[in-house]
Motif scaffolding. Structure first.
Motif, PDB file in Angstrom:
ATOM      1  N   MET A 256     116.022 -15.251 -34.774  1.00 47.51           N
ATOM      2  CA  MET A 256     115.073 -14.374 -34.108  1.00 47.51           C
ATOM      3  C   MET A 256     114.568 -13.334 -35.116  1.00 47.51           C
ATOM      4  O   MET A 256     115.357 -12.709 -35.813  1.00 47.51           O
ATOM      5  N   PRO A 257     113.263 -13.148 -35.175  1.00 50.28           N
ATOM      6  CA  PRO A 257     112.691 -12.195 -36.149  1.00 50.28           C
ATOM      7  C   PRO A 257     113.083 -10.750 -35.856  1.00 50.28           C
ATOM      8  O   PRO A 257     113.351 -10.368 -34.732  1.00 50.28           O
ATOM      9  N   TYR A 258     113.101  -9.967 -36.929  1.00 55.02           N
ATOM     10  CA  TYR A 258     113.327  -8.535 -36.818  1.00 55.02           C
ATOM     11  C   TYR A 258     112.092  -7.862 -36.236  1.00 55.02           C
ATOM     12  O   TYR A 258     110.996  -8.423 -36.248  1.00 55.02           O
ATOM     13  N   SER A 259     112.260  -6.642 -35.807  1.00 58.84           N
ATOM     14  CA  SER A 259     111.135  -5.853 -35.312  1.00 58.84           C
ATOM     15  C   SER A 259     110.115  -5.650 -36.427  1.00 58.84           C
ATOM     16  O   SER A 259     110.493  -5.301 -37.551  1.00 58.84           O
ATOM     17  N   PRO A 260     108.830  -5.843 -36.133  1.00 59.45           N
ATOM     18  CA  PRO A 260     107.801  -5.584 -37.141  1.00 59.45           C
ATOM     19  C   PRO A 260     107.855  -4.160 -37.698  1.00 59.45           C
ATOM     20  O   PRO A 260     107.543  -3.935 -38.865  1.00 59.45           O
ATOM     21  N   LEU A 261     108.268  -3.199 -36.879  1.00 61.16           N
ATOM     22  CA  LEU A 261     108.367  -1.813 -37.347  1.00 61.16           C
ATOM     23  C   LEU A 261     109.462  -1.655 -38.398  1.00 61.16           C
ATOM     24  O   LEU A 261     109.323  -0.870 -39.336  1.00 61.16           O
TER      25      LEU A 261
ATOM     26  N   VAL B 169     115.563  -8.426 -45.702  1.00 62.73           N
ATOM     27  CA  VAL B 169     116.061  -7.097 -45.348  1.00 62.73           C
ATOM     28  C   VAL B 169     117.336  -6.722 -46.098  1.00 62.73           C
ATOM     29  O   VAL B 169     117.745  -5.578 -46.073  1.00 62.73           O
ATOM     30  N   TYR B 170     117.950  -7.652 -46.776  1.00 66.54           N
ATOM     31  CA  TYR B 170     119.240  -7.420 -47.425  1.00 66.54           C
ATOM     32  C   TYR B 170     119.184  -6.282 -48.444  1.00 66.54           C
ATOM     33  O   TYR B 170     118.152  -6.014 -49.047  1.00 66.54           O
ATOM     34  N   GLY B 171     120.343  -5.680 -48.668  1.00 64.63           N
ATOM     35  CA  GLY B 171     120.429  -4.585 -49.628  1.00 64.63           C
ATOM     36  C   GLY B 171     120.000  -4.977 -51.025  1.00 64.63           C
ATOM     37  O   GLY B 171     119.388  -4.184 -51.747  1.00 64.63           O
ATOM     38  N   CYS B 172     120.274  -6.222 -51.422  1.00 66.88           N
ATOM     39  CA  CYS B 172     119.875  -6.639 -52.768  1.00 66.88           C
ATOM     40  C   CYS B 172     118.358  -6.799 -52.864  1.00 66.88           C
ATOM     41  O   CYS B 172     117.802  -6.692 -53.954  1.00 66.88           O
ATOM     42  N   ALA B 173     117.677  -7.016 -51.749  1.00 74.86           N
ATOM     43  CA  ALA B 173     116.203  -7.049 -51.760  1.00 74.86           C
ATOM     44  C   ALA B 173     115.675  -5.645 -52.003  1.00 74.86           C
ATOM     45  O   ALA B 173     114.752  -5.441 -52.793  1.00 74.86           O
ATOM     46  N   ALA B 174     116.294  -4.672 -51.328  1.00 77.57           N
ATOM     47  CA  ALA B 174     115.848  -3.282 -51.444  1.00 77.57           C
ATOM     48  C   ALA B 174     116.226  -2.665 -52.787  1.00 77.57           C
ATOM     49  O   ALA B 174     115.439  -1.934 -53.389  1.00 77.57           O
ATOM     50  N   GLY B 175     117.420  -2.971 -53.273  1.00 73.96           N
ATOM     51  CA  GLY B 175     117.912  -2.312 -54.478  1.00 73.96           C
ATOM     52  C   GLY B 175     117.609  -3.014 -55.782  1.00 73.96           C
ATOM     53  O   GLY B 175     117.565  -2.382 -56.830  1.00 73.96           O
ATOM     54  N   MET B 176     117.390  -4.329 -55.713  1.00 76.25           N
ATOM     55  CA  MET B 176     117.201  -5.084 -56.946  1.00 76.25           C
ATOM     56  C   MET B 176     115.907  -5.904 -56.971  1.00 76.25           C
ATOM     57  O   MET B 176     115.153  -5.829 -57.928  1.00 76.25           O
TER      58      MET B 176
ATOM     59  N   ARG C 164      98.425 -14.707 -59.618  1.00 71.47           N
ATOM     60  CA  ARG C 164      98.501 -14.342 -58.208  1.00 71.47           C
ATOM     61  C   ARG C 164      99.946 -14.030 -57.829  1.00 71.47           C
ATOM     62  O   ARG C 164     100.874 -14.579 -58.414  1.00 71.47           O
ATOM     63  N   LEU C 165     100.057 -13.123 -56.868  1.00 70.49           N
ATOM     64  CA  LEU C 165     101.350 -12.675 -56.350  1.00 70.49           C
ATOM     65  C   LEU C 165     101.352 -12.942 -54.854  1.00 70.49           C
ATOM     66  O   LEU C 165     100.465 -12.455 -54.131  1.00 70.49           O
ATOM     67  N   LEU C 166     102.323 -13.701 -54.381  1.00 65.89           N
ATOM     68  CA  LEU C 166     102.401 -14.080 -52.976  1.00 65.89           C
ATOM     69  C   LEU C 166     103.753 -13.693 -52.408  1.00 65.89           C
ATOM     70  O   LEU C 166     104.754 -13.686 -53.130  1.00 65.89           O
ATOM     71  N   THR C 167     103.787 -13.396 -51.113  1.00 61.96           N
ATOM     72  CA  THR C 167     105.065 -13.084 -50.489  1.00 61.96           C
ATOM     73  C   THR C 167     105.111 -13.555 -49.043  1.00 61.96           C
ATOM     74  O   THR C 167     104.098 -13.545 -48.336  1.00 61.96           O
ATOM     75  N   VAL C 168     106.296 -13.995 -48.654  1.00 60.56           N
ATOM     76  CA  VAL C 168     106.623 -14.286 -47.257  1.00 60.56           C
ATOM     77  C   VAL C 168     107.888 -13.497 -46.943  1.00 60.56           C
ATOM     78  O   VAL C 168     108.663 -13.165 -47.843  1.00 60.56           O
ATOM     79  N   PHE C 169     108.095 -13.189 -45.660  1.00 59.27           N
ATOM     80  CA  PHE C 169     109.269 -12.425 -45.265  1.00 59.27           C
ATOM     81  C   PHE C 169     110.198 -13.332 -44.464  1.00 59.27           C
ATOM     82  O   PHE C 169     109.863 -13.753 -43.357  1.00 59.27           O
ATOM     83  N   ALA C 170     111.353 -13.616 -45.043  1.00 54.67           N
ATOM     84  CA  ALA C 170     112.249 -14.642 -44.513  1.00 54.67           C
ATOM     85  C   ALA C 170     112.677 -14.411 -43.069  1.00 54.67           C
ATOM     86  O   ALA C 170     112.683 -15.338 -42.281  1.00 54.67           O
TER      87      ALA C 170
END
Length: 141
Positions: free
Chosen positions: A1-6, A48-55, A73-79
Protein backbone atom coordinates in the motif's frame (compact mmCIF):
# COMPACT_ATOMS: atom_id res chain seq x y z
CA UNK A 1 0.00 0.00 0.00
CA UNK A 2 1.43 3.40 -0.97
CA UNK A 3 2.49 5.99 1.57
CA UNK A 4 0.61 9.24 1.97
CA UNK A 5 1.45 11.69 -0.83
CA UNK A 6 2.05 14.34 1.85
CA UNK A 7 4.70 12.17 3.49
CA UNK A 8 6.68 11.51 0.31
CA UNK A 9 6.30 14.95 -1.29
CA UNK A 10 9.49 16.43 0.26
CA UNK A 11 11.40 13.23 -0.55
CA UNK A 12 10.34 13.47 -4.19
CA UNK A 13 11.14 17.20 -4.31
CA UNK A 14 14.66 16.53 -3.10
CA UNK A 15 15.32 14.95 -6.50
CA UNK A 16 12.95 16.93 -8.74
CA UNK A 17 14.43 20.19 -7.43
CA UNK A 18 17.83 19.19 -8.86
CA UNK A 19 16.49 18.22 -12.27
CA UNK A 20 15.10 14.70 -11.99
CA UNK A 21 11.91 14.12 -13.97
CA UNK A 22 9.29 12.34 -11.90
CA UNK A 23 7.63 9.39 -13.64
CA UNK A 24 4.21 8.52 -12.25
CA UNK A 25 2.77 5.93 -14.68
CA UNK A 26 3.99 3.08 -16.84
CA UNK A 27 3.31 5.27 -19.90
CA UNK A 28 5.57 7.97 -18.42
CA UNK A 29 8.31 5.38 -17.95
CA UNK A 30 8.00 3.98 -21.47
CA UNK A 31 8.10 7.46 -23.01
CA UNK A 32 11.13 8.46 -20.95
CA UNK A 33 12.96 5.23 -21.72
CA UNK A 34 12.32 5.71 -25.43
CA UNK A 35 14.15 9.05 -25.11
CA UNK A 36 16.89 7.21 -23.20
CA UNK A 37 17.88 5.36 -26.37
CA UNK A 38 20.52 8.05 -26.89
CA UNK A 39 22.98 9.50 -24.41
CA UNK A 40 23.36 8.81 -20.71
CA UNK A 41 20.31 8.46 -18.48
CA UNK A 42 20.43 8.20 -14.69
CA UNK A 43 17.41 6.64 -12.99
CA UNK A 44 16.88 7.01 -9.25
CA UNK A 45 14.57 4.55 -7.54
CA UNK A 46 13.59 6.77 -4.63
CA UNK A 47 12.42 5.48 -1.24
CA UNK A 48 11.51 6.51 2.30
CA UNK A 49 14.37 4.59 3.94
CA UNK A 50 16.99 6.38 6.00
CA UNK A 51 19.72 5.48 3.52
CA UNK A 52 17.70 7.25 0.78
CA UNK A 53 17.54 10.39 2.91
CA UNK A 54 21.09 10.28 4.26
CA UNK A 55 23.08 8.83 1.40
CA UNK A 56 21.24 8.30 -1.92
CA UNK A 57 19.49 11.62 -2.55
CA UNK A 58 22.35 13.74 -1.14
CA UNK A 59 24.85 11.61 -3.06
CA UNK A 60 23.03 12.29 -6.32
CA UNK A 61 22.98 16.01 -5.60
CA UNK A 62 26.70 16.11 -4.76
CA UNK A 63 27.60 14.09 -7.86
CA UNK A 64 25.58 16.37 -10.14
CA UNK A 65 26.94 19.57 -8.58
CA UNK A 66 30.54 18.56 -9.17
CA UNK A 67 30.13 16.74 -12.48
CA UNK A 68 32.28 17.69 -15.45
CA UNK A 69 30.13 15.30 -17.47
CA UNK A 70 26.44 15.04 -16.66
CA UNK A 71 23.75 12.59 -17.70
CA UNK A 72 21.58 13.76 -20.60
CA UNK A 73 18.50 12.98 -18.57
CA UNK A 74 17.61 12.35 -14.94
CA UNK A 75 14.58 10.19 -14.15
CA UNK A 76 13.00 9.06 -10.91
CA UNK A 77 10.26 6.78 -9.65
CA UNK A 78 9.21 6.40 -6.02
CA UNK A 79 9.17 2.77 -4.95
CA UNK A 80 6.62 2.89 -2.15
CA UNK A 81 4.35 5.44 -3.79
CA UNK A 82 4.21 5.19 -7.58
CA UNK A 83 3.82 1.44 -7.76
CA UNK A 84 2.88 1.16 -11.45
CA UNK A 85 5.75 3.37 -12.60
CA UNK A 86 8.26 1.58 -10.37
CA UNK A 87 7.20 -1.85 -11.61
CA UNK A 88 7.47 -0.67 -15.21
CA UNK A 89 10.92 0.86 -14.61
CA UNK A 90 12.11 -2.37 -13.03
CA UNK A 91 11.05 -4.18 -16.21
CA UNK A 92 13.94 -2.40 -17.95
CA UNK A 93 16.39 -4.30 -15.74
CA UNK A 94 14.63 -7.60 -15.07
CA UNK A 95 17.76 -9.55 -14.13
CA UNK A 96 18.33 -7.31 -11.10
CA UNK A 97 16.29 -7.95 -7.95
CA UNK A 98 14.16 -5.05 -6.68
CA UNK A 99 16.22 -2.69 -4.57
CA UNK A 100 15.40 0.68 -3.15
CA UNK A 101 16.86 3.12 -3.02
CA UNK A 102 18.99 2.41 -6.07
CA UNK A 103 20.42 3.99 -9.20
CA UNK A 104 20.51 2.68 -12.74
CA UNK A 105 22.50 4.21 -15.59
CA UNK A 106 21.62 3.62 -19.23
CA UNK A 107 23.92 4.49 -22.11
CA UNK A 108 22.14 4.62 -25.47
CA UNK A 109 19.30 2.57 -23.99
CA UNK A 110 21.52 -0.16 -22.53
CA UNK A 111 21.91 -0.70 -18.79
CA UNK A 112 25.57 -0.04 -18.02
CA UNK A 113 25.55 0.41 -14.24
CA UNK A 114 23.36 -0.42 -11.25
CA UNK A 115 23.89 0.67 -7.64
CA UNK A 116 21.67 -1.40 -5.32
CA UNK A 117 20.69 -0.52 -1.79
CA UNK A 118 23.54 -2.54 -0.27
CA UNK A 119 26.03 -0.25 -2.10
CA UNK A 120 24.28 2.81 -0.60
CA UNK A 121 23.44 1.65 2.92
CA UNK A 122 26.22 2.07 5.47
CA UNK A 123 28.22 4.49 3.30
CA UNK A 124 28.14 8.25 3.28
CA UNK A 125 26.75 10.58 0.63
CA UNK A 126 30.27 11.44 -0.57
CA UNK A 127 31.01 7.78 -1.34
CA UNK A 128 27.75 7.42 -3.28
CA UNK A 129 28.56 10.65 -5.13
CA UNK A 130 32.03 9.35 -6.07
CA UNK A 131 30.53 6.18 -7.54
CA UNK A 132 27.96 8.16 -9.53
CA UNK A 133 30.62 10.65 -10.68
CA UNK A 134 32.73 7.76 -11.97
CA UNK A 135 29.74 6.58 -14.02
CA UNK A 136 29.20 10.10 -15.40
CA UNK A 137 32.88 10.36 -16.33
CA UNK A 138 32.95 6.95 -18.00
CA UNK A 139 29.68 7.13 -19.94
CA UNK A 140 28.80 10.85 -20.11
CA UNK A 141 29.39 13.20 -22.99
Amino acid sequence: MPYSPLLVKPMKEELTSIGFKELLTSDDVDAAMKEAETGLTLVAINAVYGCAAGMARPGARIALEGASKRPNRLLTVFAEQDLEATARMRSYFLDIPPSEPSFAAFKDGELVYFMPRHRIEGRDAQAVARDLSDVFDEFGE
